[in-house]
Every structure is written in C-alpha cells, then in structure tokens.
Design a protein around this motif. Structure first.
Motif, PDB file in Angstrom:
ATOM      1  N   LEU A 260       0.911  -1.114  -0.074  1.00 11.45           N
ATOM      2  CA  LEU A 260       0.099  -0.203   0.120  1.00 11.45           C
ATOM      3  C   LEU A 260       0.958   1.252  -0.111  1.00 11.45           C
ATOM      4  N   LYS A 261       1.920   1.162   0.471  1.00 12.26           N
ATOM      5  CA  LYS A 261       2.950   2.257   0.776  1.00 12.26           C
ATOM      6  C   LYS A 261       3.458   2.481  -0.782  1.00 12.26           C
ATOM      7  N   LEU A 262       3.814   1.439  -1.412  1.00 10.04           N
ATOM      8  CA  LEU A 262       4.479   1.790  -2.868  1.00 10.04           C
ATOM      9  C   LEU A 262       3.368   2.254  -3.665  1.00 10.04           C
ATOM     10  N   THR A 263       2.258   1.684  -3.704  1.00  8.25           N
ATOM     11  CA  THR A 263       1.139   2.238  -4.517  1.00  8.25           C
ATOM     12  C   THR A 263       0.267   3.192  -4.076  1.00  8.25           C
ATOM     13  N   GLY A 264       0.371   3.753  -2.858  1.00  6.36           N
ATOM     14  CA  GLY A 264      -0.240   5.066  -2.372  1.00  6.36           C
ATOM     15  C   GLY A 264      -1.877   4.773  -2.353  1.00  6.36           C
ATOM     16  N   GLY A 265      -2.087   3.315  -2.077  1.00  5.13           N
ATOM     17  CA  GLY A 265      -3.475   2.764  -1.972  1.00  5.13           C
ATOM     18  C   GLY A 265      -4.164   2.646  -3.093  1.00  5.13           C
ATOM     19  N   LYS A 266      -3.813   2.914  -4.389  1.00  2.00           N
ATOM     20  CA  LYS A 266      -4.468   3.203  -5.369  1.00  2.00           C
ATOM     21  C   LYS A 266      -4.712   1.779  -6.264  1.00  2.00           C
ATOM     22  N   VAL A 267      -5.551   1.594  -7.008  1.00  5.06           N
ATOM     23  CA  VAL A 267      -5.748   0.462  -7.916  1.00  5.06           C
ATOM     24  C   VAL A 267      -5.055   0.289  -8.839  1.00  5.06           C
ATOM     25  N   PHE A 268      -4.100  -0.871  -8.980  1.00  6.97           N
ATOM     26  CA  PHE A 268      -3.394  -0.958 -10.143  1.00  6.97           C
ATOM     27  C   PHE A 268      -4.014  -2.280 -10.678  1.00  6.97           C
ATOM     28  N   SER A 269      -3.931  -2.371 -11.975  1.00 11.13           N
ATOM     29  CA  SER A 269      -4.558  -3.820 -12.746  1.00 11.13           C
ATOM     30  C   SER A 269      -3.723  -3.536 -13.960  1.00 11.13           C
ATOM     31  N   ARG A 270      -3.846  -4.776 -14.693  1.00  7.13           N
ATOM     32  CA  ARG A 270      -2.980  -4.679 -15.829  1.00  7.13           C
ATOM     33  C   ARG A 270      -3.807  -5.589 -17.203  1.00  7.13           C
ATOM     34  N   PHE A 271      -3.621  -5.136 -18.372  1.00  9.47           N
ATOM     35  CA  PHE A 271      -4.190  -5.977 -19.261  1.00  9.47           C
ATOM     36  C   PHE A 271      -3.218  -6.706 -20.199  1.00  9.47           C
ATOM     37  N   PRO A 272      -3.079  -8.258 -20.042  1.00  7.73           N
ATOM     38  CA  PRO A 272      -1.875  -9.004 -20.373  1.00  7.73           C
ATOM     39  C   PRO A 272      -1.947  -9.817 -21.472  1.00  7.73           C
TER      40      PRO A 272
END
Length: 789
Positions: A260-272
């Motif tokens: 959470l510290k690395l992402t700032g609590g944001k959503v991270f998704s991926r289209f793979p």
C-alpha cells in the motif's frame, strides 16, 4: 352427488392422482367433468395413483381436450404418463394439433415436433433469453421496479422458448429482478394510488422531495463488485457461482502495508495479452474490465505483453496490440513485458528450488501427462536440492537440449485440482525472443510467470476469465511459497458471440489458409476486422458495458445485440446519402435534355434544420435499384411497374410509361417514365435513386462489399473438426459497379455513411483515387431491439 363418501369413489380416485382436495371436491360436484376425468384416469392406467404433475395434466385433458379428436386421446395420455409431454405449453400444443387432425391417422413425427417432445431447454438457454429480455426492457423495469408485470416478461420468454420449464423461468426472472433492483423497499410494497385531479391552490403548495430517477445503463457502475486494495487480506471466502470454496489472497500485515505504501493505496490492474495473434472482441471485454476498473477508481492499468513463448510471438502482433488498445480509447499507465522480468523470474526460480519447492525433471511430455493423470510423482521429484540447482544452471547455460529437462514446481499431486499437479515452471527453447533477443534459452511458463509479475508490478486486482479459475490455487501457492505480495484474483465470464469463432488457433487457421482476407477481414470478430467494417470503439465499449461483469459462464451473446449498439451510434453520426447497388436506367421523357435540378436531401438522420441538408442533382436520366422494378405488379409490391407510379425520395412521383427489353425478352435495359412536378400523385412506394450529374455523364462508380455472418451456425465451435464446413458462402458479396452521388467522390478512408434503404457503410482502405470501396457495417433492420429471433 357422486363422491360424497370419503371412503371411496371419484373423490379418492382424484386425490390419488395428486389433485388438491379443493379441486377434487369441486370436480366431483360436476357430473360431466367427473365422468371425463374418470375415463381419462382409466385410459391412462393410473387408477392406483401418479405424480401431481401428471395428475394436473390429466385434469387439463379431461376439461379441455377437443371433442372432435377423442380417438387420439389415448395416444396423448401415453405421452403424458411417460413424461414425454410434461409441461402445460406442450399440452396446449397437443390440443391444437389434434383439433386440426380429425382423421384417425396422423404423422407421429409431426405431432412430436409440434409439441416439443424430446426438446430439452437448458438453464443456460433460459438465462441467456431472460438476460436479453431484461436488456431490452431495462428502462421500464427500472421505472416500475417490483411493480413490473412479471407475467408479461414470462410471456416474452415463452414466445422465444416455448418448451422451457416454467418453474425455472420464474426462478431466473425473480433472480434477475433482484440482481437489477436489489432488496424491495417500502415504496415497492405500497399500492399505487390513483391521482385525483384537483386544482392546486398557491397556499396548498408544499416542498416535495422527489425520489431520484432510476439509474440508466450509462449510470450503472459494473465495478462496484470489486474490493478496495486495502482489503487484500481475506482468505478462503466462498465465491458465488464457484463449485465450493476458492482461494482468495491472504497477505501478512507487513506485506500488505509495504504494498500500500508503494502504490499509495491506488488500484493497479493490468491488461496482459499474448502477442501471438490479433485481438478479438473478447479482448475488448478484458480491456473494459482492466482499464475500466483502474479509471473508475482513479488508479493505473499496465499494458503488459505476456511474451513467454518466443516461437509464437511477432513484432507485428506487438505493434497491433498497442495500436488497438489506443483505438479502443484506453491509455496504459506503462507498457511492460513479462520478458522485462526474465532475470527476476530466474532468480526466484533458483530461490524456489532452494526452498524445496521445485525440481528439475527429465520426463517427456507424454510421461508427464500419464503420471499426472494417475496422480503419480515424477521419479525425479525428490532429487537433492543441490542437484536440481546444478541442472537448472546447465539449462540456463544452454548445455541441455530442448525437451531434455524442465523445471517443475513441487505442488500437490494428490489434490483434487489438476492445476496443482507439479506444473512446469521453465522449459528449454533455443529460439531468439522478439523483445529479449538471444540472451535466454530457457523461458518461464505462464503459470509460473504470470502471478509473479503481477506481484512485482504491485497489481491490486488480477482479473481474468473463468477458465483460469482452477489456476487460482497454483497462483496463490507460488506467491505464498516465495513470500511475495498476493493480488486479489477474480474471474469473470468470457465474451462469446454467435456465428463466429474466437479461438486464436481457429482464427489463425482462417487467416493462414486464406478462408478470409487477413486478420482485419471485416467478417471476423477481431477488433481490426470490426474497425475495418466501420464498427466504432465506443459502440464496442457500450456493448461490453451492457453485458456487465459477472461470473455466470453460460452466455453466448447474440450478434444482433452488438449490431444494435452499432446502429444506435451510427444513426446519430453517419450522414445520409444515396447509392444504387444494381443500377437500372430510367429516362424521364417529360424533362428537358439539359435540365438538371439541385434537390435538398436530409444529410443527418431525423434532421429538422435547414443546414442539415445536402444537394442532390436530379436530371432527365436517373438510376434505380433493379429490384425496384417488375414487369408484373402485385398488391403487396411497392416498387415500379408498367403503368404504376412511385415517389422518388426527395424528388417527384414518376410513372412508368414504357420499357425496353434485351434480345432475351426478359432483361430490362431501360425504363421510360414521366414525372409529376405538382406532386399531386400520392404513391405508396418510395425509391432511392442516383442521377447523371450532367447529360451523358455516368454517376460516380463505386465498389460495395456486403458482409454477413461468417458462419451459418450460432456456435460453430461445437461442430468439432467440421467447423470449417459451416462457413457461410454468402458472407461476402462484392458489387463492383454500384452508382453513388457525386458528393461522395472525396470521401476519406474510414468515413461512415447511411446509404438510404441499404444500411450503414464505411470507406475501405482498398479505395483508390480512381474508385472508392465501401464496406457494409450493418443493415438498417434492427432485430435485437424488436425482440430478435
């Protein structure tokens, strides 16, 4: 009265066949019905009793069977007792059949077909039908909520699926209402009050709180089902529609806090996507889910190429994917490759061996398959860790041949999940990589690389289609074995569309064997093909959003549902024009030779303003569709015929006065007609047309390509090896010499138009300065909005 005695007689007989007591007593009070029902029970040989379902059908036979067909009643009763006819709809069909069959003989196969004997309607078919009806009726359902007439919805289903089990239909309709509307509110339970018409005085006016309008399709948020990133700590939660419990992520507190510290609590998704072919409409749904969730939550979505198999990957596919993602309206946070992490993946494989969770195996693919099918351990499963480390290094250095060894994960060979049977993590492939070059000769498998790269990129939501659900256990097993952060995994139903194939293997075969004209053939459901056909990305995204994000893997979406979204958009954006596909010359004899008039035609659909028009030249010689003229007129025909008048769209009525035939005395070469400038004639038929821009000069010559469904069957994939035999021979019809209005001369590639009476068309890339080529996107007819077939 018959049946007064409770100890026997008709009443006891009627109770034995399952009639409720009230119905049975009412029946014995009617001598005629009692006699009929008793005779029916004896004919059916069920005097000792039967199920309630059969008994109710027998009661219906006793009260409704057509009197003119009593000779056929025993036959019908045998079908009921044997459960070949088991639904009221089937019984009604049987009554109708026999009412029209007075003779003693009838065709048994025709009877069975008329009554739906042997027809089994699956729950999946009912779910698809109900979903489509709800899609069509959504606005009124949201407005009326639980006051919606369920009987009317039931009737729509019965019209499309007459032999469906009514109990299942009712259950699915109720479930769909709950899914759409949620819990009943107090307002839903109130009886609507009739409004009294009463004049409102100023002093009576009070502040009124108006309830918010029900959400439209555009307002519905399909992403509410997903948790927030800080919830990625739950485990063993049962997922609706899954068979039992499936794993969810379980992160330690310190691991989750670091993430959470690395992402700032944001959503991270991926289209793979894998760069081994062109993207199809199923990938449009994946993009909508992956990019859409990140956008809705204010997060980020990677475009990550899953490039772990260099033998199938090409730069062409890599470039295409990037272009299509942009065309679909999505902007990646970053573009990455699984191959960017090859070193980290290799280092973690070494760590996995050191922890005793992986080993080098020498079994052949056939041996691995055999051992896995019988839940047997590999002979090399328990080899020493140091030995596996040494062999794995040899694999890395290219000192072993392809097929000589693999690195396998030491998982659970006794699991009930086949995807826990020691999956392969690395295999030897001495093939240069399109992105990583020739640095590596061993490559990670999807099952090994995918979850690790998700973790390395701090993905919060790893979203994929349902066929990957059984791999969820392996996904979490590997991350747990390496003490890595675990994303939230959620599977959704894949998008299947009727009358096409979306398997990359099948698509590749269609292209390489030249059954179609390349990956962007307008008949394919590839996104490149749809774009070339004139389908817009916004129409595709609207189509995908309307389907929703669910785990119900029972749906194949009708093609006309996509076409509905395409028409909805093009009707607002595509300017109108006139094109004649198969021209037939018409000479207007009472118009002067050099007379050319500019008529005003509506440029935009339903245009009301003067500036939304275009000029159409009208001259002595015009061209109409050959199919709009007949030598013999009929009452149901609205085209042109000898002595008959029609209205030329935006122009005048004309009347056929003569015609010229070819030497075969059948082919019409030319029509002679007179026009009525006063427009006093009011013919029913209205024809589109194209005129000569000036005397002796032909209209603009264009090529038109008419596309239809690529396959005749709704699901050609079910045909096995015979699927290519189902190709529609009429899926592409080329008309090389159509006539168009001259204003189309300078149309750019990709420009869309509505050809009046013909459909929506787009300018194809094959166009040249000498000749335009148009592809038909869709016809004007909209079967989906009208209920479809």
């Amino acid at each position: 009265m018959p049946g007064d005695s409770a100890g026997g007689g008709p009443l006891e007989l009627f109770l034995k066949i399952g009639l409720d007591e009230r119905t049975a007593k009412n029946t014995v009070a009617n001598n005629k019905v009692t006699a009929n029902l008793t005779a029916v029970i004896n004919e059916a040989a069920v005097a000792d009793g039967c199920s309630r379902t059969v008994g109710n059908l027998l009661y219906t036979v006793a009260t409704k069977f057509p009197a003119n067909a009593l000779v056929h009643r025993p036959t019908l009763l045998q079908y009921i007792v044997s459960s070949k006819i088991k639904a009221p709809a089937q019984l009604d069909a049987a009554f109708l059949f026999f009412a029209n069959t007075a003779s003693e003989k009838f065709n048994l196969s025709e009877f069975e077909e008329a009554c739906g004997v042997g027809v089994e309607v699956s729950m999946e078919e009912i779910e698809v039908c109900v979903r489509d009806i709800f899609y069509e009726k959504k606005d009124s359902i949201l407005e009326q909520r639980y006051r919606t007439n369920v009987g009317e919805l039931f009737g729509h289903v019965r019209k499309k699926l007459p032999w469906a089990d009514p109990k299942i239909v009712k259950q699915i309709i109720d479930a769909k209402l709950y899914e759409l509307l949620g819990e009943r509110t107090a307002a839903d339970n109130e009886k609507p009050q009739k409004k009294k018409e009463k004049p409102v005085k100023v002093e009576d006016k009070k502040t009124v709180v108006v309830a918010p309008a029900p959400p439209s399709e555009e307002d519905i948020n399909p992403f509410l089902i997903f948790p927030q990133p800080e919830e990625n700590f739950k485990v063993h939660t049962e997922i609706f529609f899954s068979n039992g419990s499936v794993l969810r992520c379980c992160n330690k507190k310190e691991v989750l806090e670091k993430h959470l510290k690395l992402t700032g609590g944001k959503v991270f998704s991926r289209f793979p996507p894998e760069p081994n072919g062109y993207l199809h409409i199923g990938h449009a749904k994946a993009m909508f889910v992956d990019f859409g969730l990140a956008k809705e939550r204010g997060g980020n979505c990677y475009l990550r190429y899953d490039d772990t198999n260099p033998e199938a990957e090409k730069e062409e596919y890599i470039d295409h994917i990037k272009e299509i993602v942009e065309w679909m309206g999505w902007k990646p946070f970053k573009i990455t490759y699984a191959s960017d992490y090859f070193q980290e993946l290799y280092d973690l494989a070494v760590e996995l061996i050191k922890r005793g969770h992986a080993y080098v195996d020498h079994q052949t693919p056939e041996e691995i398959k055999h051992y896995r099918e019988h839940k047997m351990n590999s002979p090399w499963r328990d080899r020493p860790i140091e030995e596996s480390l040494e062999l794995f290094e040899k694999m890395r250095e290219g000192k072993m041949d392809e097929g000589e060894a693999t690195l396998r994960m030491k998982q659970d060979m006794q699991s009930d999940n086949y995807n826990m049977y020691d999956l392969i993590a690395y295999r030897i492939k001495k093939t240069p990589h399109p992105h990583a070059g020739d640095k590596w000769c061993i490559y990670p498998s999807y099952d090994y690389a995918h979850c690790i790269v998700d973790s390395l990129e701090n993905i919060t939501h790893s979203l994929c289609t349902l066929e990957f659900e059984t791999r969820r256990a392996s996904y979490y097993w590997l991350l747990h074995a390496l003490d890595l952060y675990q994303p939230y995994v959620w599977e959704y139903s894949r998008l299947n569309v009727t009358n096409t194939v979306m398997s990359k293997r099948k698509l590749n075969r269609l292209v390489t064997e030249k059954w179609v004209d390349g990956w962007d053939d307008p008949r394919l459901m590839t996104l490149a093909g749809l774009r070339r056909r004139g389908v817009t990305s916004t129409a595709i995204n609207g189509f995908v959003k309307g389907i929703g994000i669910t785990r119900s893997d029972s749906s194949t979406i009708r093609l006309d549902r996509l076409e509905y979204h395409v028409r909805e958009e093009l009707n607002k954006t595509a300017p109108r024009t006139m094109v004649v596909l198969n021209p037939l010359k018409v000479v207007i004899t009472n118009l002067k030779e050099d007379s050319v008039m500019d008529l005003e035609a509506k440029k935009w659909p339903d245009a009301q303003t003067d500036d939304a028009v275009y000029k159409v030249p009208f001259s002595k010689t015009i061209y109409i569709e050959r199919s709009d003229f007949r030598l013999k007129d009929t009452k149901d025909y609205y085209g042109l015929a000898p002595g008959k008048s029609v209205l030329l769209r935006y122009a005048f009525p004309i009347k056929c006065t003569d015609f010229i035939l070819a030497d075969d005395n059948e082919t019409v070469l030319e029509i002679r007609a007179e026009y009525d400038p006063s427009k006093k004639t009011k013919p029913k038929g209205v024809l589109h047309w194209v005129s000569e821009p000036s005397t002796g000069v032909s209209p603009l010559l264009v090529e038109v390509r008419l596309f239809d469904k690529l396959f005749l069957s709704e699901n050609p994939a079910e045909l096995g090896d015979d699927w290519l035999g189902d190709l529609n021979p009429q899926s592409k019809i080329v008309i090389p010499s159509a006539f168009a209005v001259s204003s189309l001369q300078d149309s750019a590639i990709g420009s869309t138009f509505q050809f009046e009476r013909l459909g929506y068309f787009v300018v194809d890339k094959d166009s040249t300065p000498e000749k335009l080529v148009f592809n038909r996107t869709v016809t004007l007819r909209d079967s989906y909005a009208k209920g479809g077939k």
